[in-house]
Write a protein that holds these residues in place. Structure first.
Motif, PDB file in Angstrom:
ATOM      1  N   ALA A  29      -0.875   4.460  -1.382  1.00  0.00           N
ATOM      2  CA  ALA A  29      -1.748   4.223  -0.272  1.00  0.00           C
ATOM      3  C   ALA A  29      -1.354   5.064   1.479  1.00  0.00           C
ATOM      4  O   ALA A  29      -1.227   4.109   1.997  1.00  0.00           O
ATOM      5  CB  ALA A  29      -2.889   3.425  -0.056  1.00  0.00           C
ATOM      6  N   ARG A  49      -7.968   3.738   4.651  1.00  0.00           N
ATOM      7  CA  ARG A  49      -9.438   3.527   3.771  1.00  0.00           C
ATOM      8  C   ARG A  49      -9.038   2.623   3.197  1.00  0.00           C
ATOM      9  O   ARG A  49     -10.138   1.434   2.830  1.00  0.00           O
ATOM     10  CB  ARG A  49      -9.641   4.165   3.351  1.00  0.00           C
ATOM     11  CG  ARG A  49     -11.574   4.434   2.638  1.00  0.00           C
ATOM     12  CD  ARG A  49     -11.524   5.809   1.840  1.00  0.00           C
ATOM     13  NE  ARG A  49     -12.482   5.327   0.769  1.00  0.00           N
ATOM     14  CZ  ARG A  49     -12.822   6.490  -0.101  1.00  0.00           C
ATOM     15  NH1 ARG A  49     -12.300   7.460   0.246  1.00  0.00           N
ATOM     16  NH2 ARG A  49     -13.960   6.062  -0.772  1.00  0.00           N
ATOM     17  N   HIS A  50      -7.887   2.467   2.187  1.00  0.00           N
ATOM     18  CA  HIS A  50      -7.999   0.861   1.200  1.00  0.00           C
ATOM     19  C   HIS A  50      -6.676  -0.361   1.475  1.00  0.00           C
ATOM     20  O   HIS A  50      -7.409  -0.925   0.989  1.00  0.00           O
ATOM     21  CB  HIS A  50      -7.250   1.761   0.133  1.00  0.00           C
ATOM     22  CG  HIS A  50      -8.223   3.527  -0.582  1.00  0.00           C
ATOM     23  ND1 HIS A  50      -9.210   3.366  -1.585  1.00  0.00           N
ATOM     24  CD2 HIS A  50      -7.804   4.831  -0.345  1.00  0.00           C
ATOM     25  CE1 HIS A  50      -9.947   4.118  -1.554  1.00  0.00           C
ATOM     26  NE2 HIS A  50      -9.452   4.994  -0.621  1.00  0.00           N
ATOM     27  N   VAL A  51      -6.143  -0.234   2.714  1.00  0.00           N
ATOM     28  CA  VAL A  51      -5.244  -1.571   3.070  1.00  0.00           C
ATOM     29  C   VAL A  51      -5.658  -1.900   4.090  1.00  0.00           C
ATOM     30  O   VAL A  51      -6.122  -2.650   4.753  1.00  0.00           O
ATOM     31  CB  VAL A  51      -3.843  -0.864   2.812  1.00  0.00           C
ATOM     32  CG1 VAL A  51      -3.161  -1.990   2.844  1.00  0.00           C
ATOM     33  CG2 VAL A  51      -3.835  -0.096   1.183  1.00  0.00           C
ATOM     34  N   GLY A  97       0.763  -1.114   0.020  1.00  0.00           N
ATOM     35  CA  GLY A  97      -0.015   0.631  -0.048  1.00  0.00           C
ATOM     36  C   GLY A  97       0.801   1.444  -0.421  1.00  0.00           C
ATOM     37  O   GLY A  97       0.798   2.177  -0.937  1.00  0.00           O
ATOM     38  N   PRO A 135     -10.329  -3.051   5.064  1.00  0.00           N
ATOM     39  CA  PRO A 135     -10.647  -4.003   3.943  1.00  0.00           C
ATOM     40  C   PRO A 135      -9.536  -5.296   4.511  1.00  0.00           C
ATOM     41  O   PRO A 135     -10.611  -5.987   4.490  1.00  0.00           O
ATOM     42  CB  PRO A 135     -10.123  -3.501   2.385  1.00  0.00           C
ATOM     43  CG  PRO A 135      -9.994  -2.772   2.661  1.00  0.00           C
ATOM     44  CD  PRO A 135      -9.445  -1.770   3.637  1.00  0.00           C
ATOM     45  N   ARG A 175      -5.533   7.949   3.576  1.00  0.00           N
ATOM     46  CA  ARG A 175      -6.270   6.661   1.919  1.00  0.00           C
ATOM     47  C   ARG A 175      -5.571   4.850   2.429  1.00  0.00           C
ATOM     48  O   ARG A 175      -6.368   4.459   2.174  1.00  0.00           O
ATOM     49  CB  ARG A 175      -5.407   7.246   0.852  1.00  0.00           C
ATOM     50  CG  ARG A 175      -5.975   8.722   0.542  1.00  0.00           C
ATOM     51  CD  ARG A 175      -5.388   8.943  -0.083  1.00  0.00           C
ATOM     52  NE  ARG A 175      -5.229   7.848  -1.581  1.00  0.00           N
ATOM     53  CZ  ARG A 175      -4.377   8.229  -2.667  1.00  0.00           C
ATOM     54  NH1 ARG A 175      -3.898   8.776  -3.099  1.00  0.00           N
ATOM     55  NH2 ARG A 175      -4.318   7.226  -3.862  1.00  0.00           N
TER      56      ARG A 175
END
Length: 306
Positions: free
Chosen positions: A206, A213-215, A201, A218, A210
């Motif tokens: 990321a 949120r994205h790594v 990430g 999830p 960010r």
């Protein structure tokens, strides 16, 4: 000279054979990985759903009712302590005919869901901070674990003194019961995220919010969902404790207050009905919201086939 050419030919053939074998092995490995990743998602037939999902709980309920009826018929205790199941059904029918059954249930469910959403909004960023900032983890980690083990009913007297017998006191008790569970569930999920995901990430840019949120979120979903389920259980238990102790006509008639009113009136069928309604709502919310969400998350990770 001829022997050299022959040896070179044999070497080339051997190299070709090895290359072909390696390619075949690689293709077989890729096919095996594809087979592992391909999780069946087709809908199971209705007969299997009825047999494996519906029949066991229905059978359990029937057995409980049968044992209950046998105990009443055998006269193991007085009727005012263990009423007949038909008396509980009569109490349920009275609430239905009076038009108050759904009002009682909704009063508690609306409070519980709103309090849980507030706990979700507070517990998620708190869990991220505790998981990713060592100083915050050292300072708040033990406190969150202690709050999670503290019975929610212990907060009711303090909340009533601070906020009075109001909805605010109810929500305060829910938050104090649910936020630690949600935060600790997220911390546990993040702790199980492979470091490779975080490095990948960062390589892709990321970082900071960010990256969370994205790594992080999830990747930590299985543990996070488990924390949400436990958070809802604590929220519901906290609300019932608050409604039982801090009952007031200004708060409306919820399940906890209905149970307390039945106890005050020595109405044992009403007491048992209140207990069963509280149990039913807790199970229904779990089956309708959290269990499907958990299955979906596990299925997308190849951890569940149905």
């Amino acid at each position: 000279m001829a022997s050299t050419e022959t040896a070179s030919s044999e070497t080339a053939v051997s190299g070709t054979a090895v290359s072909g074998t390696a390619s075949s092995d690689l293709a077989g490995l890729e096919a095996g990985l594809d087979a592992l990743d391909a999780v069946p998602v087709e809908r199971p037939p209705l007969r299997r759903v009825l047999l494996h999902k519906v029949l066991p709980p229905v059978t359990a309920v029937v057995l409980v009712l049968a044992v209950w009826k046998l105990l009443v018929v055998a006269g193991v205790t007085a009727d005012y302590k263990l009423p007949d199941p038909s008396a509980v059904w009569h109490s349920l029918r009275e609430l239905w005919l009076q038009g108050t059954l759904f009002d009682i249930i909704w009063t508690s469910v609306s409070r519980g869901l709103l309090g849980f959403l507030a706990a979700l909004a507070l517990g998620t960023p708190l869990g991220l901070l505790v998981a990713r900032v060592p100083f915050v983890r050292a300072a708040l980690g033990p406190i969150l674990s202690g709050l999670q083990s503290l019975p929610s009913v212990a907060w009711v007297p303090a909340a009533v003194i601070w906020l009075g017998i109001t909805d605010a006191a109810m929500y305060a008790v829910i938050l104090l019961g649910a936020v630690p569970s949600i935060a600790n569930g997220l911390v546990s999920g993040i702790d199980q995220v492979p470091p490779l995901y975080l490095r990948a990430g960062r390589t892709l840019g990321a970082t900071g919010a960010r990256g969370a949120r994205h790594v992080l979120l999830p990747a930590a979903l299985p543990g996070y969902i488990a924390g949400l389920k436990q958070g809802w259980a604590f929220a519901w238990r906290s609300l019932m404790a608050a409604e039982l102790i801090a009952s007031s006509p200004d708060l409306g008639l919820g399940l906890g207050q209905y149970l307390e009113n039945a106890r005050t009136d020595s109405d044992m069928p009403g007491v048992l009905l209140g207990i069963l309604l509280i149990l039913f709502v807790g199970i229904a919310i779990d089956l309708a919201v959290f269990s499907p969400l958990e299955r979906r998350v596990l299925r997308t990770r190849g951890l569940a086939a149905k």
